[in-house]
Design a protein around this motif. Structure first.
Motif, mmCIF file in Angstrom:
data_model
loop_
_atom_site.group_PDB
_atom_site.id
_atom_site.type_symbol
_atom_site.label_atom_id
_atom_site.label_comp_id
_atom_site.label_asym_id
_atom_site.label_seq_id
_atom_site.Cartn_x
_atom_site.Cartn_y
_atom_site.Cartn_z
ATOM 1 N N HIS A 625 -30.547 4.634 17.501
ATOM 2 C CA HIS A 625 -31.593 4.747 16.705
ATOM 3 C C HIS A 625 -32.775 3.934 16.307
ATOM 4 O O HIS A 625 -34.035 4.635 15.959
ATOM 5 C CB HIS A 625 -30.642 5.076 15.227
ATOM 6 C CG HIS A 625 -29.580 5.994 15.143
ATOM 7 N ND1 HIS A 625 -28.412 5.839 15.891
ATOM 8 C CD2 HIS A 625 -29.701 7.178 14.300
ATOM 9 C CE1 HIS A 625 -27.854 7.112 15.559
ATOM 10 N NE2 HIS A 625 -28.565 7.695 14.806
ATOM 11 N N PHE A 626 -32.825 2.785 16.443
ATOM 12 C CA PHE A 626 -33.687 1.900 16.369
ATOM 13 C C PHE A 626 -34.817 2.302 17.406
ATOM 14 O O PHE A 626 -35.983 2.363 16.898
ATOM 15 C CB PHE A 626 -33.484 0.508 16.660
ATOM 16 C CG PHE A 626 -34.417 -0.656 16.290
ATOM 17 C CD1 PHE A 626 -34.637 -1.214 15.020
ATOM 18 C CD2 PHE A 626 -35.257 -0.939 17.318
ATOM 19 C CE1 PHE A 626 -35.660 -1.919 14.837
ATOM 20 C CE2 PHE A 626 -36.482 -1.936 17.131
ATOM 21 C CZ PHE A 626 -36.533 -2.522 15.937
ATOM 22 N N HIS A 644 -36.599 -3.824 9.843
ATOM 23 C CA HIS A 644 -36.744 -3.939 11.356
ATOM 24 C C HIS A 644 -36.605 -5.167 11.884
ATOM 25 O O HIS A 644 -36.239 -5.261 13.193
ATOM 26 C CB HIS A 644 -38.066 -3.150 11.627
ATOM 27 C CG HIS A 644 -38.196 -1.714 11.447
ATOM 28 N ND1 HIS A 644 -38.388 -0.822 12.300
ATOM 29 C CD2 HIS A 644 -37.971 -0.973 10.203
ATOM 30 C CE1 HIS A 644 -38.431 0.444 11.899
ATOM 31 N NE2 HIS A 644 -38.190 0.340 10.591
ATOM 32 N N ALA A 645 -37.089 -6.211 11.315
ATOM 33 C CA ALA A 645 -36.927 -7.720 11.758
ATOM 34 C C ALA A 645 -35.705 -8.067 11.868
ATOM 35 O O ALA A 645 -34.880 -8.529 12.909
ATOM 36 C CB ALA A 645 -37.585 -8.572 10.776
ATOM 37 N N GLY A 652 -31.192 -8.285 19.666
ATOM 38 C CA GLY A 652 -31.713 -9.499 20.675
ATOM 39 C C GLY A 652 -33.124 -9.073 21.046
ATOM 40 O O GLY A 652 -33.604 -9.641 21.845
ATOM 41 N N GLN A 653 -34.044 -8.146 20.548
ATOM 42 C CA GLN A 653 -35.190 -7.784 20.663
ATOM 43 C C GLN A 653 -36.219 -8.726 19.870
ATOM 44 O O GLN A 653 -36.786 -8.306 19.013
ATOM 45 C CB GLN A 653 -35.638 -6.307 20.331
ATOM 46 C CG GLN A 653 -34.534 -5.516 21.266
ATOM 47 C CD GLN A 653 -34.574 -3.854 20.807
ATOM 48 O OE1 GLN A 653 -33.645 -3.251 21.308
ATOM 49 N NE2 GLN A 653 -35.660 -3.548 20.055
ATOM 50 N N MET A 654 -36.150 -10.169 20.522
ATOM 51 C CA MET A 654 -36.928 -11.054 19.665
ATOM 52 C C MET A 654 -38.172 -11.090 19.448
ATOM 53 O O MET A 654 -38.855 -11.655 18.574
ATOM 54 C CB MET A 654 -36.222 -12.653 20.234
ATOM 55 C CG MET A 654 -34.862 -12.765 20.145
ATOM 56 S SD MET A 654 -34.117 -12.376 18.387
ATOM 57 C CE MET A 654 -34.988 -13.926 17.575
ATOM 58 N N ASP A 655 -39.015 -10.509 20.669
ATOM 59 C CA ASP A 655 -40.449 -10.386 20.241
ATOM 60 C C ASP A 655 -40.770 -9.685 19.160
ATOM 61 O O ASP A 655 -41.505 -9.629 18.227
ATOM 62 C CB ASP A 655 -41.231 -10.201 21.394
ATOM 63 C CG ASP A 655 -41.056 -11.125 22.837
ATOM 64 O OD1 ASP A 655 -41.147 -12.279 22.651
ATOM 65 O OD2 ASP A 655 -41.328 -10.799 23.877
ATOM 66 N N GLN A 656 -40.121 -8.307 19.026
ATOM 67 C CA GLN A 656 -40.322 -7.495 18.036
ATOM 68 C C GLN A 656 -39.870 -8.042 16.654
ATOM 69 O O GLN A 656 -40.533 -7.919 15.713
ATOM 70 C CB GLN A 656 -39.328 -6.304 18.358
ATOM 71 C CG GLN A 656 -40.226 -5.148 19.035
ATOM 72 C CD GLN A 656 -39.278 -3.867 19.283
ATOM 73 O OE1 GLN A 656 -38.205 -3.846 19.438
ATOM 74 N NE2 GLN A 656 -39.885 -2.755 18.787
ATOM 75 N N TYR A 661 -41.408 -9.996 11.394
ATOM 76 C CA TYR A 661 -41.269 -11.413 10.527
ATOM 77 C C TYR A 661 -42.552 -11.662 9.857
ATOM 78 O O TYR A 661 -42.790 -11.858 8.847
ATOM 79 C CB TYR A 661 -40.396 -12.528 11.095
ATOM 80 C CG TYR A 661 -40.652 -13.676 10.341
ATOM 81 C CD1 TYR A 661 -40.023 -13.750 9.026
ATOM 82 C CD2 TYR A 661 -41.611 -14.534 10.954
ATOM 83 C CE1 TYR A 661 -40.125 -14.962 8.343
ATOM 84 C CE2 TYR A 661 -41.861 -15.655 9.921
ATOM 85 C CZ TYR A 661 -41.156 -15.723 8.770
ATOM 86 O OH TYR A 661 -41.272 -16.869 7.748
ATOM 87 N N LEU A 662 -43.454 -11.894 11.247
ATOM 88 C CA LEU A 662 -44.858 -12.244 10.549
ATOM 89 C C LEU A 662 -45.563 -11.114 9.623
ATOM 90 O O LEU A 662 -46.197 -11.657 8.911
ATOM 91 C CB LEU A 662 -45.772 -12.497 11.897
ATOM 92 C CG LEU A 662 -45.420 -13.854 12.603
ATOM 93 C CD1 LEU A 662 -46.418 -13.964 13.740
ATOM 94 C CD2 LEU A 662 -45.720 -15.177 11.711
ATOM 95 N N ARG A 663 -45.132 -9.994 10.018
ATOM 96 C CA ARG A 663 -45.697 -8.940 9.248
ATOM 97 C C ARG A 663 -45.181 -8.821 7.756
ATOM 98 O O ARG A 663 -46.045 -8.855 6.732
ATOM 99 C CB ARG A 663 -45.458 -7.436 9.939
ATOM 100 C CG ARG A 663 -45.934 -6.450 9.011
ATOM 101 C CD ARG A 663 -46.662 -5.113 9.739
ATOM 102 N NE ARG A 663 -47.265 -4.486 9.026
ATOM 103 C CZ ARG A 663 -47.932 -3.468 9.269
ATOM 104 N NH1 ARG A 663 -48.337 -3.228 10.585
ATOM 105 N NH2 ARG A 663 -48.464 -2.492 8.359
ATOM 106 N N THR A 664 -44.000 -9.207 7.656
ATOM 107 C CA THR A 664 -43.509 -9.285 6.306
ATOM 108 C C THR A 664 -43.587 -10.409 5.671
ATOM 109 O O THR A 664 -44.158 -10.494 4.517
ATOM 110 C CB THR A 664 -41.954 -8.777 6.175
ATOM 111 O OG1 THR A 664 -41.291 -8.947 5.088
ATOM 112 C CG2 THR A 664 -41.065 -10.026 6.860
ATOM 113 N N SER A 665 -43.746 -11.656 6.208
ATOM 114 C CA SER A 665 -44.008 -12.798 5.655
ATOM 115 C C SER A 665 -45.514 -13.069 5.235
ATOM 116 O O SER A 665 -45.815 -13.929 4.286
ATOM 117 C CB SER A 665 -43.441 -13.986 6.656
ATOM 118 O OG SER A 665 -44.294 -14.187 7.554
#
Length: 768
Positions: A625-626, A644-645, A652-656, A661-665
């Motif tokens: 689904h993701f 999504h983060a 395990g899709q850590m780059d995404q 995370y940067l987008r929300t923070s």
């Protein structure tokens, strides 16, 4: 391109250099608050350029009459507006007859603004050359006291650099203010009195319609080079304004400072006839303690907050600044002291969304407050909704529901619905389920079941009755359907069978049945009281279960996924990657008609269901689904990237995960959605906390225990956070190849790490 003038720093928000086009954005970013009141970072001195003046008081609002093209049955009569309150920060500064105004001075250099998050204050400094040739150095510092939450303090200093001068300060109060956001340009405030008493001034005013009474008060002291001086005052006064003018001669190089103490005393907390006396007492506290002592206590109080709430990120200063900014603003907005208050989407930083309470509190904010405060704070947030249950039942009655069914409002100040866009007010009903999920989430995390028999069950029953009545039996499908809704993704209106809404309703009905049975079995006296009040019956529980078991969930056999809604695959499925960047954000570039026909998702919707009910689905189902829905998601809701983060980290899709995370923070710091001048996205900031703790920390509750599955972005060297779990304070530290756990408070604790039990012994650090 996103804004990039905020300087990365671990404990501060910093701006260097004066740019007029940044003023309104910075007024949002550098906002301050103390849970009871707050203000945008407007300059103390006059500023004739473009500015958004705003000072706000928790719980004080105005019912601005709804403005729509035509009326629809069930429409709310008003939209609750958070009010720009009478201004108290202003200090007119005149030097040798010329006003200090950064919009008109000859030059400005070395401009610096700092929001010190560690200590809880806002500072500013600059040098300016006036048109008359005088050069000045100006420094200011202000804060809103956590200890005395009706009080703010300012220290404002002017130093002439090239000549002796005459300086006049006019600290003032002004109730002749207007709102940036208003439907009809109504007059929101009525000024009752403008008074003074020695070096103190008071303006008493009340809001129109709601009749909140507020006394705005000030008193001032002065120093030259740090030594107190006494000055005589002259008064400028009108029906809505009072200024005290103090003037003296200052030599070149001397520093002339004013300490202004001011704030709001309201009828929420005092008898309206004794506001001036209460204000006088607050000012006396400030005058007796001094600016320095008040500031030192402010630093101590913020140190206490950070000792529990801080998240430390090693090796990535932008990520560190982002999370602390989010945690800081959440604590400035709500501290849990008053169950009458809640968390507005803009907090005390702007007027958009009316400053009211949304479902954001239950879906996003509750976990932050449960884990970083004590559970009474989280209980207060639940109690807020319990106290509004009668209004929620009234809201449902207005839309034709009966028998005690409740529909909690999309937007509220006092429990009444006050949102007036029909596709939201009538259709975004998933918010009702968030109320029940929050109760379940609270019990799961705290272990405190007592809330349900005491208060929660009445809310659960009323919401279950709503879902039972809102579902429709479909002969064609031989299942129950829910028609004409808007899900969390507001880029699809009036759709049938939104997956998240249907799944939430299905769960709520089953959960409600289970809780009624549990209370009947284990809390007999509470059950009798509730049953007498609600007339809940076994027959009704059976009907709830039938609807739950036969709830239709749209599914594509071809794609092997649940559909966001019945018609999603009928759309032209062009991914965001193939969308011209010049078209973004689409909510500012496209017509609403075009948005509604597009496949683009404003925020996690189907994936929101997979987040809330993660235990109901396999990791393989989540990935499927993701991978399907993420390419269509534009994240133009502040509530989207955090979910999504968390899910990308789980997969395990850590780059995404790191990108989200940067987008929300840094949503506001980098102004991703190009709207920060309107105020900050406070409630989504709790999602940022979740993206670290639940996303990278992998924190869950499993088998009634804390569970962790840590994963770390490659850009980080390590991170740590604390959790208050059932009265025990656990510190979790994650670094490359090592995880450590220690208890700051509490007895030994068993937890799960990557599915295996480990024992954390009090007084020892456990490595794994």
């Amino acid at each position: 391109m996103n804004q990039d003038y905020i300087i990365p720093a671990p404990w501060a928000i910093l701006e260097e250099g004066f740019e007029k086009e940044h003023v309104k954005s910075s007024e949002s970013l550098f906002s301050i608050g103390n849970g009871a009141m707050g203000q945008r970072a407007n300059f103390e001195e006059d500023y004739s350029g473009k500015t958004f003046q705003g000072s706000y008081i928790g719980g004080v609002y105005y019912p601005d009459k709804t403005r729509v093209g035509w009326w629809k049955n069930g429409y709310p009569e008003y939209f609750a507006k958070v009010l720009n309150a009478p201004s108290w920060i202003g200090i007119k500064v005149v030097v040798d007859g010329e006003s200090l105004d950064l919009n008109t001075v000859k030059s400005v250099k070395d401009f610096r603004r700092e929001l010190n998050m560690k200590e809880g204050w806002l500072g500013r400094s600059f040098e300016a050359e006036l048109q008359n040739g005088t050069k000045l150095k100006v420094e200011s510092k202000r804060f809103l006291s956590l200890e005395h939450d009706e009080l703010g303090a300012i220290n404002y200093e002017v130093t002439p650099l090239n000549r002796d001068v005459s300086i006049s300060y006019e600290p003032y109060l002004d109730s002749g203010i207007t709102n940036e956001d208003t439907n009809w340009d109504d007059k929101f405030w009525n000024t009752l009195s403008v008074e003074e008493q020695e070096n103190k001034a008071f303006i008493t005013a009340h809001t129109m319609k709601t009749l909140f009474h507020v006394c705005t008060a000030m008193s001032n002291t002065f120093t030259v080079d740090g030594k107190e001086i006494s000055l005589t005052l002259k008064t400028n006064k009108s029906e809505t304004y009072i200024g005290h003018v103090y003037e003296t001669d200052i030599r070149e190089g001397e520093t002339f400072a004013i300490q202004k103490y001011a704030g709001y005393i309201t009828s929420l907390n005092h008898d309206k006839d004794s506001l001036k006396n209460a204000a006088n007492a607050v000012l006396d506290i400030a005058l007796n303690k001094s600016f320095r002592n008040l500031l030192n206590k402010q630093k101590e109080d913020w140190a206490d907050i950070w000792s529990m709430a801080d998240i430390v990120i090693d090796g990535d200063v932008k990520a560190q600044q982002g999370i602390r900014f989010n945690i800081f603003q959440l604590n400035q907005t709500y501290l849990g002291k008053d169950a009458r208050l809640n968390i507005g989407p803009k907090g005390f930083t702007g007027e958009k969304y009316g400053g009211s309470t949304y479902w954001d509190t239950e879906a996003y904010c509750l976990p932050f407050y449960m884990a970083t405060k004590d559970q009474e704070v989280a209980r207060n947030l639940l109690t807020y909704r319990y106290q509004h249950l009668d209004k929620a039942i009234e809201n449902a009655q207005k839309l034709g529901f009966k028998d005690g069914a409740a529909l909690y409002p999309m937007v509220t100040m006092n429990g009444e619905e006050c949102h007036n866009e029909w596709e939201i007010t009538f259709e975004e009903i998933h918010r009702n389920g968030a109320m029940i999920f929050a109760i379940s989430n609270y019990v799961r995390y705290t272990g405190d079941y007592s809330y349900i028999p005491e208060k929660g069950l009445e809310v659960i029953i009323a919401v279950a009755r709503f879902w039972k009545q809102r579902a429709t039996w479909s002969d064609k499908k031989e299942q129950y359907v829910i028609l004409g809704v808007t899900g969390p993704n507001e880029y699809e209106n009036n759709v049938n069978n939104n997956f998240y809404t249907n799944y939430l309703a299905k769960w709520c009905l089953k959960y409600a049945s289970e809780q009624v049975k549990k209370v009947a079995k284990d809390y007999n006296s509470d059950y009798k009281r509730i049953a007498d009040k609600t007339s809940v019956s076994t027959e009704e529980l059976n009907m709830w279960l039938e609807v739950s078991e036969k709830m239709y969930l749209p599914f594509s056999e071809e794609n092997d996924i649940y559909l966001q809604q019945d018609g999603f695959l009928d759309k032209e499925l062009v991914t965001v990657a193939d969308l011209d960047k010049a078209e973004r954000p689409i909510n500012q570039k496209w017509s609403w008609d075009r948005i509604l026909r597009s496949p683009y998702i404003k925020q996690a919707d189907t994936l929101q269901g997979f987040y809330v009910f993660e235990d109901h689905f396999t990791e393989e189902e989540l990935k499927k689904h993701f991978d399907f829905y993420e390419p269509f998601t534009v994240h133009e809701s502040s509530l989207s990237p955090c979910v999504h983060a968390i899910q990308a980290a789980k997969l395990g899709q850590m780059d995404q995960a790191y990108e989200f995370y940067l987008r929300t923070s840094r949503l506001d710091l980098d102004d991703y959605n190009k709207e920060v001048h309107e105020g900050l996205h406070i409630t989504s900031m709790a999602g940022t906390w979740m993206s670290v703790v639940e996303g990278f920390g992998g924190m869950r509750i499993k088998n009634d225990m804390l569970s962790f599955d840590p994963k770390m972005p490659s850009a980080w060297d390590g991170f740590s956070f604390k959790l208050n779990f059932r009265g025990q304070i656990l510190k979790v530290s994650v670094s490359k190849g090592k995880h450590t756990f220690s208890l700051d408070k509490g007895s030994d604790l068993t937890l799960l790490l990557n599915g295996k039990e480990i024992r954390v012994v009090a007084g020892q650090t456990t490595e794994a």
